[in-house]
Design an enzyme around this catalytic site. Structure first.
Site, PDB file in Angstrom:
ATOM      1  N   SER A   1       1.835  -9.874  -0.773  1.00  0.00           N
ATOM      2  CA  SER A   1       1.434  -8.461  -0.736  1.00  0.00           C
ATOM      3  C   SER A   1       1.695  -7.788   0.605  1.00  0.00           C
ATOM      4  O   SER A   1       1.868  -6.577   0.672  1.00  0.00           O
ATOM      5  CB  SER A   1      -0.041  -8.329  -1.119  1.00  0.00           C
ATOM      6  OG  SER A   1      -0.846  -9.161  -0.301  1.00  0.00           O
TER       7      SER A   1
ATOM      8  N   GLU B   1      -9.811   6.435   2.880  1.00  0.00           N
ATOM      9  CA  GLU B   1     -10.666   5.481   3.559  1.00  0.00           C
ATOM     10  C   GLU B   1      -9.771   4.329   3.990  1.00  0.00           C
ATOM     11  O   GLU B   1      -8.691   4.139   3.431  1.00  0.00           O
ATOM     12  CB  GLU B   1     -11.744   4.953   2.611  1.00  0.00           C
ATOM     13  CG  GLU B   1     -11.302   3.795   1.680  1.00  0.00           C
ATOM     14  CD  GLU B   1     -10.265   4.200   0.626  1.00  0.00           C
ATOM     15  OE1 GLU B   1     -10.179   5.406   0.333  1.00  0.00           O
ATOM     16  OE2 GLU B   1      -9.548   3.307   0.109  1.00  0.00           O
TER      17      GLU B   1
ATOM     18  N   LYS C   1       0.811  -1.231   0.000  1.00  0.00           N
ATOM     19  CA  LYS C   1       0.000   0.000   0.000  1.00  0.00           C
ATOM     20  C   LYS C   1       0.840   1.275   0.000  1.00  0.00           C
ATOM     21  O   LYS C   1       0.434   2.296  -0.550  1.00  0.00           O
ATOM     22  CB  LYS C   1      -0.936   0.008   1.209  1.00  0.00           C
ATOM     23  CG  LYS C   1      -1.948  -1.125   1.201  1.00  0.00           C
ATOM     24  CD  LYS C   1      -3.305  -0.637   0.800  1.00  0.00           C
ATOM     25  CE  LYS C   1      -4.317  -1.717   0.532  1.00  0.00           C
ATOM     26  NZ  LYS C   1      -4.275  -2.931   1.316  1.00  0.00           N
TER      27      LYS C   1
END
Ligand code: PLP
Length: 413
Positions: free
Chosen positions: A395, A128, A106
């Site tokens: 990830s 968000e 991210k």
């Protein structure tokens, strides 16, 4: 040579020509677009223009690269999974996004977008978050680059992810509680969009996945493509060949499109995305959009959506918060139609088994999201020749999930 599932050869030729999708209107075939309130149209145009400029701007790209290298710790390693490879009889390599600062992919997108917001002269960032990973990444990037940060989070998610709520506060961000609806991710996105409509002059909204209105799916994909660009170089250096197969979990689809995209032209590399199969195939029990969903418009974009007969969004379930979302990034829907990428699902119990396997065989506890890619491996390896090369995208790391795994297994911590 792999065979196409549901596509045609002419469709593949189209991919070659158009792999730089979306088109000028933000569409990937019939998917994508920008379905937003009128007040947001000018700002989306402004972002699209600015983004197109920075895409070619050497200074911007240099600054982004510099942060990725000196702050995030890129390039992330490509690790040979010795014991997993022995078990499966294929060469399995792990792309280690779990080793990034803040523990997942991210941060790549959060940094890219905060840099862009500074270019746009915005002072205030909103985001968000579901499990809190994107919120933490955004708060981190804002702390680093000196912007004010407000993160919308459902009350239910705040309860489940207390440590991440406090982490954001430590980083100087404000975490805003959302009680509407089911008090989860989709409700947080609704509130963030509402804030944006009101404060659009000084505010940039950082969406956390390859979702939402144009230009977000393209922009997030590009910022995450560093994963695939590195992996391509690394595997060529280590194995001297491209992989037979790349596997990644798919929530909104940003880590998957990030690793897939630089391989799209390499037709012999199979790309497989793994959705959350949850508890089973009944609507409401999973988040496998391609198995129970159909075409719809949700939160600014057109794609496959889990919905009831009236088109209302249905509840979803996954053991991993990051995959628990009713829609999927539009580029994935298009790649699937073209037969260039394939999608399957992995249930909660299979993902948990995948997590145990990698933990015990490789000493890596993957995030529950990433564990879905490992849960799919036993089935996937069957279609790869013995000795073939596979890359699995890890990830994120599983530290955040230890308590959830214990709860799932009925262990009291
Ligand atoms: C958020 C998250 C995901 C799911 O999001 P994508 O946009 O589909 O990548 C997957 N893995 C981890 C570790 C995450 O934090």
């Amino acid at each position: 040579m792999w065979t196409l599932s549901g596509g045609s050869y002419s469709a593949v030729l189209m991919v070659e020509k158009q792999y730089n999708m979306p088109d000028a209107r933000g569409r990937f075939g019939p998917y994508g677009g920008a379905y937003v309130p009128e007040t947001l149209v000018p700002v989306l145009d402004e972002i699209t223009k600015a983004y197109k400029a920075v895409r070619r701007d050497k200074a911007f790209q240099q600054e982004f690269k510099h942060l990725l290298e000196t702050y995030v710790g890129r390039p992330s390693p490509l690790t040979f999974a010795t014991r997993l490879s022995e078990q499966f009889g294929r060469k399995i390599w792990l792309k280690r996004e779990d080793l990034n600062h803040t523990g997942a992919h991210k941060i790549n997108n959060a940094l890219g977008q905060v840099l862009l917001a500074k270019r746009l002269g915005k002072k205030r960032i909103i985001a968000e978050t579901g499990a809190g990973q994107h919120g933490v990444a955004t708060a981190t990037a804002c702390a680093l680059l000196g912007l004010e940060c407000h993160v919308y989070m459902g009350a239910e998610d705040m309860r489940r992810q207390q440590p991440n709520v406090y982490r954001m506060r430590l980083l100087g961000a404000e975490c805003i509680r959302v009680d509407a609806g089911t008090a989860t991710l989709k409700d947080a996105i609704n509130e963030a969009l509402r804030d944006w409509v009101t404060n659009v002059e000084d505010t940039h909204y950082i969406i956390g996945s390859a979702l939402g209105p144009h230009p977000y799916p393209m922009m997030v994909r590009d910022f995450q493509s560093v994963i695939g660009k590195e992996a391509r170089k690394q595997i060529l250096k280590s194995e001297g060949v491209l992989p037979d197969l790349i596997v990644a979990c798919v929530g909104g689809g940003s880590n998957a499109i990030g690793i897939f995209h630089p391989f799209i032209k390499d037709k012999d590399v199979r790309l497989v995305g793994v959705e959350a199969g949850g508890r089973g195939s009944d609507l409401g029990d999973h988040a496998a959009r391609f198995e129970g969903g159909r075409l719809g418009v949700f939160q600014g974009t057109s794609s496959w959506v889990l919905q009831n007969e009236d088109g209302q969004i249905t509840g979803t379930h996954s053991v991993s918060a990051g995959l628990d979302y009713a829609s999927i990034g539009p580029e994935h829907a298009w790649l699937r139609d073209l037969g260039r990428a394939e999608y399957m699902s992995c249930r909660d119990d299979q993902a948990i088994a995948g997590l145990h396997l990698v933990a015990e065989k490789e000493g890596i506890i993957p995030a529950l999201e990433s564990a879905h890619a490992f849960g799919a491996l036993p089935e996937l390896v069957e279609s790869v020749p013995e000795g073939g090369v596979i890359i699995v995208n890890v990830s994120g790391r599983g530290d955040k999930d230890v308590a959830e795994v214990a709860r799932y297994e009925g262990v009291q911590l």
